[in-house]
Design an enzyme around this catalytic site. Structure first.
Site, PDB file in Angstrom:
ATOM      1  N   LYS A 246      -4.308   2.337   7.842  1.00  0.00           N
ATOM      2  CA  LYS A 246      -4.348   1.728   6.705  1.00  0.00           C
ATOM      3  C   LYS A 246      -4.831  -0.021   6.926  1.00  0.00           C
ATOM      4  O   LYS A 246      -4.705  -0.882   6.875  1.00  0.00           O
ATOM      5  CB  LYS A 246      -2.855   0.931   6.366  1.00  0.00           C
ATOM      6  CG  LYS A 246      -2.903   0.687   5.205  1.00  0.00           C
ATOM      7  CD  LYS A 246      -1.270   0.533   4.706  1.00  0.00           C
ATOM      8  CE  LYS A 246      -1.255   0.067   3.150  1.00  0.00           C
ATOM      9  NZ  LYS A 246      -1.944   0.626   2.081  1.00  0.00           N
TER      10      LYS A 246
HETATM   11  N1  PPE Z   1      -2.813   6.077  -0.023  1.00  0.00           N
HETATM   12  C1  PPE Z   1      -3.387   5.005  -0.121  1.00  0.00           C
HETATM   13  C2  PPE Z   1      -4.713   4.436   0.074  1.00  0.00           C
HETATM   14  C3  PPE Z   1      -3.332   4.019   0.080  1.00  0.00           C
HETATM   15  O1  PPE Z   1      -3.523   2.908   0.006  1.00  0.00           O
HETATM   16  C4  PPE Z   1      -1.149   4.248   0.198  1.00  0.00           C
HETATM   17  C5  PPE Z   1      -0.358   2.255  -0.162  1.00  0.00           C
HETATM   18  C6  PPE Z   1      -0.675   5.325   0.080  1.00  0.00           C
HETATM   19  C7  PPE Z   1      -1.744   6.192   0.243  1.00  0.00           C
HETATM   20  C8  PPE Z   1       1.104   5.431  -0.227  1.00  0.00           C
HETATM   21  O2  PPE Z   1       1.325   4.700   1.267  1.00  0.00           O
HETATM   22  P1  PPE Z   1       3.204   4.503   1.483  1.00  0.00           P
HETATM   23  O3  PPE Z   1       3.121   2.576   0.325  1.00  0.00           O
HETATM   24  O4  PPE Z   1       3.248   4.221   2.694  1.00  0.00           O
HETATM   25  O5  PPE Z   1       3.700   5.169   0.056  1.00  0.00           O
HETATM   26  N2  PPE Z   1      -1.051   1.833  -0.692  1.00  0.00           N
HETATM   27  C9  PPE Z   1      -0.251   0.379  -0.082  1.00  0.00           C
HETATM   28  C10 PPE Z   1      -1.258  -1.084  -1.124  1.00  0.00           C
HETATM   29  C11 PPE Z   1      -1.819  -1.294  -2.397  1.00  0.00           C
HETATM   30  C12 PPE Z   1      -2.366  -2.476  -3.146  1.00  0.00           C
HETATM   31  O6  PPE Z   1      -2.750  -2.335  -3.863  1.00  0.00           O
HETATM   32  O7  PPE Z   1      -2.354  -3.608  -2.221  1.00  0.00           O
HETATM   33  C13 PPE Z   1       0.907   0.476  -1.269  1.00  0.00           C
HETATM   34  O8  PPE Z   1       1.070   0.850  -1.981  1.00  0.00           O
HETATM   35  O9  PPE Z   1       2.022  -0.864  -0.802  1.00  0.00           O
END
Ligand code: PPE
Length: 311
Positions: free
Chosen positions: A157
């Site tokens: 990330k």
């Molecule tokens: N894919 C991506 C690209 C992503 O950024 C997130 C979280 C996920 C999948 C889901 O991951 P999880 O939160 O562990 O279920 N995105 C984060 C950032 C959003 C933002 O706008 O900043 C979040 O959901 O916090």
């Protein structure tokens, strides 16, 4: 974003407006940072961080993949986050930890720059809108592909990698949609701009496998666990783009977005509002994060609301 009193930065709680960086911060020039999105909920057990350990473990993993050493352990970061929530008088909030190459040297070789760490928290409602969460959102398949593992590390990330999501998000917004769906370079449905994807077909839940260029979502993992506990079959496999038009339900998962139904892809209806299985999973997730289901209490880190003596 509503400012709160404190942000934690490199070992200290500083006031919100004093949490600053130098313009020659390495990460500002090259995107050399990693971050997390975590939520805390006002649960039946008191304010509680949802799956905090998993998030801070992933922050460390993201950092290591880009040769960064975070000075604080995941357990220390979790403890600091609890104190941050208490000091800010928050209960339900979004938490943003970030670790990045700081001020020191400019140039692409990053290993001489220190790793700075900060954690902020504030109240943040439904990421894709309250109405989207209940009735479903309209999505557009982006012309931008999710980055491939040939060029980046999709499992990390990492800050710089989010330019990929930003391009897709702006494109879908400008075209009048709520969210972008990114395909991978092989034409499989991969992710939303900040969410993992799930479809329901003949009662089975399908999501791309971890071998796809996706972030290993913690909400994704929670939903797979909840589904299996409900005896819903879960299959991890690629979803070719064309299959999207044959699915019964479609939804996105993420910490910020939570469980968000998708009612339309490229102007074609998938469901009229929220799908049936999506609604069940959304409710169970809401129950789990709010501590209403004892079998998932292990996912909650309860925050003491007693303010530290020195505050
Ligand atoms: N894919 C991506 C690209 C992503 O950024 C997130 C979280 C996920 C999948 C889901 O991951 P999880 O939160 O562990 O279920 N995105 C984060 C950032 C959003 C933002 O706008 O900043 C979040 O959901 O916090």
């Amino acid at each position: 974003m509503e400012p709160r009193e404190f942000i934690w930065q490199n070992g200290e709680f500083v006031s919100w407006n004093d949490a600053r960086v130098h313009v020659l911060t390495h990460a500002l020039h090259y995107g050399t940072g990693v971050f997390e999105g975590v939520r805390a909920y006002d649960s039946e057990l008191g304010p509680a961080i949802f799956r905090g350990k998993a998030h801070f473990d992933r922050l460390h993993k993201s950092a290591e993949l880009y040769h960064m050493q975070i000075p604080q352990s995941p357990a220390e970061l979790l403890k600091i986050t609890k104190e941050l929530i208490t000091r800010n008088g928050l209960s339900s909030c979004y938490i943003r930890p970030v670790a990045f190459r700081g001020y020191g040297e400019i140039g692409l070789f990053p290993l001489n720059s220190d790793v700075d760490v900060a954690i902020a928290a504030w109240e943040w409602g439904a990421y894709l809108g309250e109405e989207g969460k209940s009735k479903g959102i309209r999505t557009k398949i982006s012309k931008w592909r999710r980055m491939s593992g040939d060029s980046f590390i999709p499992q990390s990330k990492a800050n710089g990698q989010y330019l990929n999501s930003v391009l897709a998000k702006v494109e879908s917004h400008e075209a009048g949609y709520d969210e972008a769906i990114l395909l991978d370079v092989d034409d499989n449905v991969c992710e939303g701009s900040g969410e993992n994807v799930f479809v329901v077909k003949d009662g089975t839940l399908i999501t791309p496998p971890l071998s796809a260029p996706i972030l290993e979502g913690i909400t994704r993992d929670s939903i797979m666990t909840i589904a299996r506990d409900l005896d819903i079959e879960v299959v991890e496999r690629n979803i070719p783009r064309d299959e999207l038009f044959e699915v019964d339900e479609f939804f996105l998962t993420g910490t910020a977005a939570e469980i968000c139904p998708v009612r339309e892809v490229d102007d074609r209806a998938i469901t009229d509002g929220c799908g049936e299985i999506t609604a069940v999973l959304q409710q169970k997730y809401d129950d789990a994060v709010h501590g209403r289901l004892p079998q998932y209490h292990g996912w909650l880190d309860v925050v003491s609301m007693e303010k530290p003596a020195q505050v």
